[in-house]
Motif scaffolding. Sequence first.
Motif, PDB file in Angstrom:
ATOM      1  N   ASP A 138      41.936  33.462  10.235  1.00 17.35           N
ATOM      2  CA  ASP A 138      42.554  32.102   9.546  1.00 17.35           C
ATOM      3  C   ASP A 138      42.305  31.518   9.902  1.00 17.35           C
ATOM      4  OD1 ASP A 138      42.993  34.636   8.087  1.00 17.35           O
ATOM      5  OD2 ASP A 138      44.837  34.570   8.421  1.00 17.35           O
ATOM      6  N   GLU A 139      42.172  29.948   8.716  1.00 17.43           N
ATOM      7  CA  GLU A 139      42.372  28.446   9.630  1.00 17.43           C
ATOM      8  C   GLU A 139      43.314  27.708   9.022  1.00 17.43           C
ATOM      9  OE1 GLU A 139      37.091  27.180   9.687  1.00 17.43           O
ATOM     10  OE2 GLU A 139      38.961  27.127   7.976  1.00 17.43           O
ATOM     11  N   ILE A 140      43.754  26.830   9.979  1.00 16.32           N
ATOM     12  CA  ILE A 140      44.816  26.208   9.519  1.00 16.32           C
ATOM     13  C   ILE A 140      44.728  24.580   9.498  1.00 16.32           C
ATOM     14  CG2 ILE A 140      47.204  25.433  10.434  1.00 16.32           C
ATOM     15  CD1 ILE A 140      47.344  27.716  12.389  1.00 16.32           C
ATOM     16  N   ASP A 141      44.935  24.341   8.185  1.00 21.72           N
ATOM     17  CA  ASP A 141      44.715  23.034   8.126  1.00 21.72           C
ATOM     18  C   ASP A 141      44.816  21.674   9.088  1.00 21.72           C
ATOM     19  OD1 ASP A 141      43.083  21.111   5.272  1.00 21.72           O
ATOM     20  OD2 ASP A 141      45.194  20.219   5.917  1.00 21.72           O
ATOM     21  N   ARG A 142      44.142  21.188   9.638  1.00 20.80           N
ATOM     22  CA  ARG A 142      44.961  19.749  10.308  1.00 20.80           C
ATOM     23  C   ARG A 142      43.946  18.687   9.735  1.00 20.80           C
ATOM     24  NH1 ARG A 142      44.008  20.493  16.997  1.00 20.80           N
ATOM     25  NH2 ARG A 142      41.490  19.824  16.337  1.00 20.80           N
ATOM     26  N   ASN A 143      43.893  18.272   9.174  1.00 23.09           N
ATOM     27  CA  ASN A 143      42.921  16.834   8.376  1.00 23.09           C
ATOM     28  C   ASN A 143      44.392  16.081   8.007  1.00 23.09           C
ATOM     29  OD1 ASN A 143      41.577  15.670   7.619  1.00 23.09           O
ATOM     30  ND2 ASN A 143      41.494  16.531   4.826  1.00 23.09           N
ATOM     31  N   ASN A 144      44.884  15.265   9.438  1.00 25.28           N
ATOM     32  CA  ASN A 144      46.318  14.747   8.905  1.00 25.28           C
ATOM     33  C   ASN A 144      45.564  13.322  10.265  1.00 25.28           C
ATOM     34  OD1 ASN A 144      46.399  16.074  11.610  1.00 25.28           O
ATOM     35  ND2 ASN A 144      48.282  16.666  10.723  1.00 25.28           N
ATOM     36  N   ASP A 145      44.531  12.927  10.159  1.00 24.36           N
ATOM     37  CA  ASP A 145      44.711  11.982  11.206  1.00 24.36           C
ATOM     38  C   ASP A 145      42.810  11.593  10.787  1.00 24.36           C
ATOM     39  OD1 ASP A 145      44.684  10.015  13.015  1.00 24.36           O
ATOM     40  OD2 ASP A 145      45.626  12.030  14.585  1.00 24.36           O
ATOM     41  N   ASN A 146      42.771   9.856  11.485  1.00 26.20           N
ATOM     42  CA  ASN A 146      41.896   9.725  11.423  1.00 26.20           C
ATOM     43  C   ASN A 146      40.305  10.055  11.373  1.00 26.20           C
ATOM     44  OD1 ASN A 146      42.538   7.637   9.459  1.00 26.20           O
ATOM     45  ND2 ASN A 146      43.726   6.115  11.518  1.00 26.20           N
ATOM     46  N   THR A 162      40.298  21.755   9.949  1.00 27.64           N
ATOM     47  CA  THR A 162      40.844  22.690  10.836  1.00 27.64           C
ATOM     48  C   THR A 162      40.914  23.245  12.348  1.00 27.64           C
ATOM     49  OG1 THR A 162      38.703  23.975  10.378  1.00 27.64           O
ATOM     50  CG2 THR A 162      39.905  23.398   8.367  1.00 27.64           C
ATOM     51  N   VAL A 163      41.526  24.244  12.336  1.00 32.26           N
ATOM     52  CA  VAL A 163      41.910  24.906  13.582  1.00 32.26           C
ATOM     53  C   VAL A 163      41.549  26.304  13.506  1.00 32.26           C
ATOM     54  CG1 VAL A 163      43.714  25.557  15.281  1.00 32.26           C
ATOM     55  CG2 VAL A 163      43.408  23.369  14.401  1.00 32.26           C
ATOM     56  N   GLN A 164      40.593  26.777  14.344  1.00 32.17           N
ATOM     57  CA  GLN A 164      40.441  28.207  14.252  1.00 32.17           C
ATOM     58  C   GLN A 164      41.913  29.242  15.008  1.00 32.17           C
ATOM     59  OE1 GLN A 164      38.487  29.906  12.719  1.00 32.17           O
ATOM     60  NE2 GLN A 164      37.025  28.124  12.243  1.00 32.17           N
ATOM     61  N   PHE A 199      41.424  43.335  21.883  1.00 34.56           N
ATOM     62  CA  PHE A 199      42.612  42.390  22.653  1.00 34.56           C
ATOM     63  C   PHE A 199      41.440  41.079  21.978  1.00 34.56           C
ATOM     64  CE2 PHE A 199      44.718  45.998  23.132  1.00 34.56           C
ATOM     65  CZ  PHE A 199      45.733  45.663  22.679  1.00 34.56           C
ATOM     66  N   THR A 200      41.807  40.247  22.008  1.00 30.23           N
ATOM     67  CA  THR A 200      41.639  38.685  22.079  1.00 30.23           C
ATOM     68  C   THR A 200      42.580  37.492  22.310  1.00 30.23           C
ATOM     69  OG1 THR A 200      41.425  37.908  19.774  1.00 30.23           O
ATOM     70  CG2 THR A 200      39.760  39.220  21.021  1.00 30.23           C
ATOM     71  N   GLN A 201      41.789  35.774  22.250  1.00 23.34           N
ATOM     72  CA  GLN A 201      42.966  35.446  22.130  1.00 23.34           C
ATOM     73  C   GLN A 201      43.767  34.799  20.863  1.00 23.34           C
ATOM     74  OE1 GLN A 201      40.623  35.616  24.646  1.00 23.34           O
ATOM     75  NE2 GLN A 201      40.853  34.523  26.320  1.00 23.34           N
ATOM     76  N   THR A 202      44.848  34.859  20.538  1.00 22.50           N
ATOM     77  CA  THR A 202      44.472  34.176  19.350  1.00 22.50           C
ATOM     78  C   THR A 202      46.174  32.964  18.490  1.00 22.50           C
ATOM     79  OG1 THR A 202      46.312  36.012  18.234  1.00 22.50           O
ATOM     80  CG2 THR A 202      44.284  35.549  17.646  1.00 22.50           C
ATOM     81  N   LEU A 203      46.374  32.664  18.415  1.00 19.51           N
ATOM     82  CA  LEU A 203      47.034  31.949  17.686  1.00 19.51           C
ATOM     83  C   LEU A 203      48.045  32.388  17.473  1.00 19.51           C
ATOM     84  CD1 LEU A 203      46.318  28.354  16.262  1.00 19.51           C
ATOM     85  CD2 LEU A 203      46.368  28.731  18.700  1.00 19.51           C
TER      86      LEU A 203
END
Length: 396
Positions: free
Chosen positions: A293-301, A309-311, A392-396
């Motif tokens: 999934d992606e996390i929305d990070r559209n909060n800065d210039n 976004t952040v993966q 196994f992988t590194q995930t948030l």
Amino acid sequence: MIQFVTPIDAGKLRMAYNNDILRFYSDSTDPALYADVTLSETSAILMVGTEPKTYFTIRLYPNPQGQFYLNLQPYVAATLNTRNFEDTLQTSLAAGNSSSFTYAFSNGTLLNGVLKINVTHKTAEADSVTNTLVWLGGTQQFGDYSRLATSDLLMLSPTKKNTVNEYYLKYWQGYPFDISVLDYNASLIARRNFTVVNQTNALTTTLSPKGNITRITFSDGRTDETPETLLPLAEGTNKLKVSTSATRQRWVHIEKVPYCEGVYLKWLNAMGGYSYWLFEDTYAIDRSTKYNDEIDRNNDNLENSFGRTVQTGKESRDTLKIIAELLTEDERRIVEGILDSPKIYLFTGKPLSQNSYRSWIEVTLKTGSARLKNPKQPLTNFTFDIELPIRFTQTL
């Protein structure tokens, strides 16, 4: 009195994953209100002073003609399958101890119990009937059905073509391998030893059973701690006669193959035992990945951000493409069983050394179809895609 539309065949070895239909009625002139069908454990497995365990009870109501209908299959399968098809057998082979080559395998593979049917009437006394029945955790197909009796000695493997008492198996040195043998006996005391005669070299040995189903372990991977210290096998085909009496015997054609590398699999076959096969060493490995999934990070210039976004990470999985080439009819009958199997394992241990049940990992068959017979080719080739567990992988 309870009457069956089709009489119950109590001497039949029933398949837990095939339909098991009961149709019955009471010939009493008093109308039937309902029927209770109960399966309980047999008295032979009880300790003195204990009550039999009830596996299940089902209440049925009659149709307008006063008949009852029940398919036992889903209830029996749920009761029998106590280990989710998993193979957790831990062996401990010792060349000087013949008992160390045989292990119990009835749990989760065989179910025997007393089936009681009790019909309750409006005013008359209830009718009841009991039968002791035996189910094997296997299945049979249309066009390939043959009646198996509880008194039969059986190998839990595919039979040779057009036979009911001969089997073909292939054994690669340096890899774990066993044969499951069913010798049902309602008594826990009167067990019969297995007499195994290698008719290729005229050598004989005796092995002790471990319950109604016994796994005879030929190897845990080692070549020095095997039943071959008691019953040597020659390279090539060995014809073994396995018997418990003069009338209870089967013939097993074991082809012994010297150690070679490849992809070694085992799977639950249609008879409820495990089949083994070493696929060619010419296998391929493909790795597929995809983002999660992606996390929305559209909060800065723009000048202060890395992106909108952040993966959260990636999913990664390997697929083995394996091949079995130029299979004879007997070999094909073994390998084709993997297509229907609910449980497949990949050997990850070290060949030519001692291994345990932890030396296997569960995999899935990605291939959905295969040509079983080609009229233009007498020998069969199979190509399968085997999916390994998700990495196994590194995930948030």
